[in-house]
Design a protein around this motif. Structure first.
Motif, PDB file in Angstrom:
ATOM      1  N   ALA A  58     -74.417 -23.942 -45.835  1.00 57.40           N
ATOM      2  CA  ALA A  58     -75.548 -23.824 -46.762  1.00 57.40           C
ATOM      3  C   ALA A  58     -76.758 -24.571 -46.217  1.00 57.40           C
ATOM      4  O   ALA A  58     -77.883 -24.054 -46.257  1.00 57.40           O
ATOM      5  N   LEU A  59     -76.535 -25.754 -45.687  1.00 56.04           N
ATOM      6  CA  LEU A  59     -77.639 -26.521 -45.117  1.00 56.04           C
ATOM      7  C   LEU A  59     -78.239 -25.777 -43.930  1.00 56.04           C
ATOM      8  O   LEU A  59     -79.459 -25.729 -43.771  1.00 56.04           O
ATOM      9  N   ARG A  60     -77.394 -25.165 -43.110  1.00 52.46           N
ATOM     10  CA  ARG A  60     -77.911 -24.370 -41.992  1.00 52.46           C
ATOM     11  C   ARG A  60     -78.786 -23.229 -42.495  1.00 52.46           C
ATOM     12  O   ARG A  60     -79.875 -22.982 -41.965  1.00 52.46           O
ATOM     13  N   PHE A  61     -78.353 -22.528 -43.544  1.00 57.50           N
ATOM     14  CA  PHE A  61     -79.162 -21.445 -44.119  1.00 57.50           C
ATOM     15  C   PHE A  61     -80.502 -21.985 -44.615  1.00 57.50           C
ATOM     16  O   PHE A  61     -81.543 -21.360 -44.425  1.00 57.50           O
ATOM     17  N   LEU A  62     -80.462 -23.149 -45.262  1.00 57.50           N
ATOM     18  CA  LEU A  62     -81.698 -23.746 -45.776  1.00 57.50           C
ATOM     19  C   LEU A  62     -82.637 -24.135 -44.639  1.00 57.50           C
ATOM     20  O   LEU A  62     -83.849 -23.940 -44.738  1.00 57.50           O
ATOM     21  N   ARG A  94     -74.505 -31.145 -54.783  1.00 61.56           N
ATOM     22  CA  ARG A  94     -74.067 -32.134 -53.784  1.00 61.56           C
ATOM     23  C   ARG A  94     -75.135 -32.343 -52.720  1.00 61.56           C
ATOM     24  O   ARG A  94     -75.418 -33.480 -52.325  1.00 61.56           O
ATOM     25  N   LEU A  95     -75.733 -31.233 -52.229  1.00 60.64           N
ATOM     26  CA  LEU A  95     -76.770 -31.358 -51.202  1.00 60.64           C
ATOM     27  C   LEU A  95     -77.986 -32.118 -51.732  1.00 60.64           C
ATOM     28  O   LEU A  95     -78.573 -32.924 -51.006  1.00 60.64           O
ATOM     29  N   VAL A  96     -78.347 -31.865 -52.990  1.00 55.78           N
ATOM     30  CA  VAL A  96     -79.471 -32.579 -53.602  1.00 55.78           C
ATOM     31  C   VAL A  96     -79.109 -34.053 -53.769  1.00 55.78           C
ATOM     32  O   VAL A  96     -79.891 -34.942 -53.412  1.00 55.78           O
ATOM     33  N   ARG A  97     -77.928 -34.316 -54.310  1.00 55.38           N
ATOM     34  CA  ARG A  97     -77.470 -35.695 -54.525  1.00 55.38           C
ATOM     35  C   ARG A  97     -77.497 -36.513 -53.231  1.00 55.38           C
ATOM     36  O   ARG A  97     -77.895 -37.671 -53.218  1.00 55.38           O
ATOM     37  N   ASP A  98     -77.087 -35.864 -52.111  1.00 63.34           N
ATOM     38  CA  ASP A  98     -76.993 -36.563 -50.833  1.00 63.34           C
ATOM     39  C   ASP A  98     -78.293 -36.544 -50.033  1.00 63.34           C
ATOM     40  O   ASP A  98     -78.348 -37.043 -48.915  1.00 63.34           O
ATOM     41  N   GLY A  99     -79.350 -35.926 -50.611  1.00 66.26           N
ATOM     42  CA  GLY A  99     -80.661 -35.958 -49.982  1.00 66.26           C
ATOM     43  C   GLY A  99     -80.914 -34.895 -48.926  1.00 66.26           C
ATOM     44  O   GLY A  99     -81.908 -34.953 -48.207  1.00 66.26           O
ATOM     45  N   ALA A 117     -84.383 -27.282 -47.788  1.00 63.83           N
ATOM     46  CA  ALA A 117     -83.933 -28.470 -47.068  1.00 63.83           C
ATOM     47  C   ALA A 117     -85.006 -29.545 -47.164  1.00 63.83           C
ATOM     48  O   ALA A 117     -86.198 -29.248 -47.221  1.00 63.83           O
ATOM     49  N   THR A 118     -84.578 -30.784 -47.192  1.00 58.92           N
ATOM     50  CA  THR A 118     -85.522 -31.901 -47.197  1.00 58.92           C
ATOM     51  C   THR A 118     -85.840 -32.310 -45.764  1.00 58.92           C
ATOM     52  O   THR A 118     -85.112 -31.951 -44.819  1.00 58.92           O
ATOM     53  N   ASP A 119     -86.912 -33.065 -45.601  1.00 59.88           N
ATOM     54  CA  ASP A 119     -87.236 -33.604 -44.276  1.00 59.88           C
ATOM     55  C   ASP A 119     -86.098 -34.485 -43.767  1.00 59.88           C
ATOM     56  O   ASP A 119     -85.739 -34.420 -42.589  1.00 59.88           O
ATOM     57  N   GLU A 124     -81.599 -35.516 -40.133  1.00 62.89           N
ATOM     58  CA  GLU A 124     -80.213 -35.927 -39.896  1.00 62.89           C
ATOM     59  C   GLU A 124     -79.441 -34.870 -39.103  1.00 62.89           C
ATOM     60  O   GLU A 124     -78.683 -35.195 -38.202  1.00 62.89           O
ATOM     61  N   VAL A 125     -79.647 -33.611 -39.444  1.00 59.35           N
ATOM     62  CA  VAL A 125     -78.972 -32.546 -38.697  1.00 59.35           C
ATOM     63  C   VAL A 125     -79.424 -32.570 -37.239  1.00 59.35           C
ATOM     64  O   VAL A 125     -78.612 -32.494 -36.317  1.00 59.35           O
ATOM     65  N   ARG A 126     -80.725 -32.693 -37.025  1.00 59.65           N
ATOM     66  CA  ARG A 126     -81.242 -32.737 -35.647  1.00 59.65           C
ATOM     67  C   ARG A 126     -80.684 -33.930 -34.880  1.00 59.65           C
ATOM     68  O   ARG A 126     -80.303 -33.808 -33.716  1.00 59.65           O
ATOM     69  N   GLU A 127     -80.632 -35.093 -35.510  1.00 57.42           N
ATOM     70  CA  GLU A 127     -80.102 -36.278 -34.836  1.00 57.42           C
ATOM     71  C   GLU A 127     -78.614 -36.135 -34.545  1.00 57.42           C
ATOM     72  O   GLU A 127     -78.144 -36.525 -33.477  1.00 57.42           O
TER      73      GLU A 127
END
Length: 177
Positions: A58-62, A94-99, A117-119, A124-127
């Motif tokens: 889901a984060l990847r899609f976002l 969960r994604l919102v809760r975890d930022g 997705a947030t900045d 974090e994904v990039r790092e």
């Protein structure tokens, strides 16, 4: 010895090993080993980020939507992951809760909510993936243009070969739908 589908031997794949250089069997075995290594890498990423497989997807899609300027709704995430909207709601919570994500007013539909997705999530994904992506990019750029073209053709053919539903009838629906 001839290789036949369904025949198992020390190669651990469906085909018997041969002694020729860069045989079809060797390429298939290397592809299998790549998939295993990638699966292990994804498990490490999920562990590092404390996320489940669907959360990562889901984060990847976002992040892809963010990169293309596409606005996603919770329903879009549910459709992409083939889950219910209730499950998607829990996942987005969960994604919102975890930022990693945020809900915002949809820019084109005042009655709808967008998910993006947030900045911090992007960072974090990039790092987390940067060193691995750098190694993959280096491996690709070490090839010349002709080698990359051959690999691209091979991968397109492999994608097509596994994208075919062997259980689909003539109407395109699976036998058990």
């Amino acid at each position: 010895m001839d290789a036949h589908p369904g025949e198992h031997d020390r190669s651990g794949y469906w085909f018997a090993d041969s002694d020729t250089d860069a045989s079809s069997v060797e390429v298939l075995n290397l592809l299998r080993r790549y998939r295993e290594a990638e699966t292990a890498m994804r498990a490490r990423v999920r562990e590092d980020m404390g996320m489940g497989e669907r959360d990562i997807l889901a984060l990847r899609f976002l992040l892809e939507a963010r990169a293309t300027g596409t606005v996603l709704r919770q329903k879009d995430i549910a459709d992409k992951l083939d889950i219910t909207t209730a499950s998607a709601s829990n996942l987005i919570d969960r994604l919102v809760r975890d930022g990693y994500a945020q809900r915002t007013p949809h820019p084109a539909d005042r009655r709808s909510v967008a998910v993006e997705a947030t900045d911090d999530g992007d960072r974090e994904v990039r790092e987390t993936l940067r060193r691995m992506h750098d190694r993959m990019y280096a491996a690709t750029t070490a090839m010349d243009a002709q080698e990359r073209a051959v690999v691209a053709v091979f991968l397109r053919r492999m994608i097509a070969s596994v994208s075919t539903d062997d259980h689909a009838g003539d109407d395109g629906h699976t036998d058990h739908e």
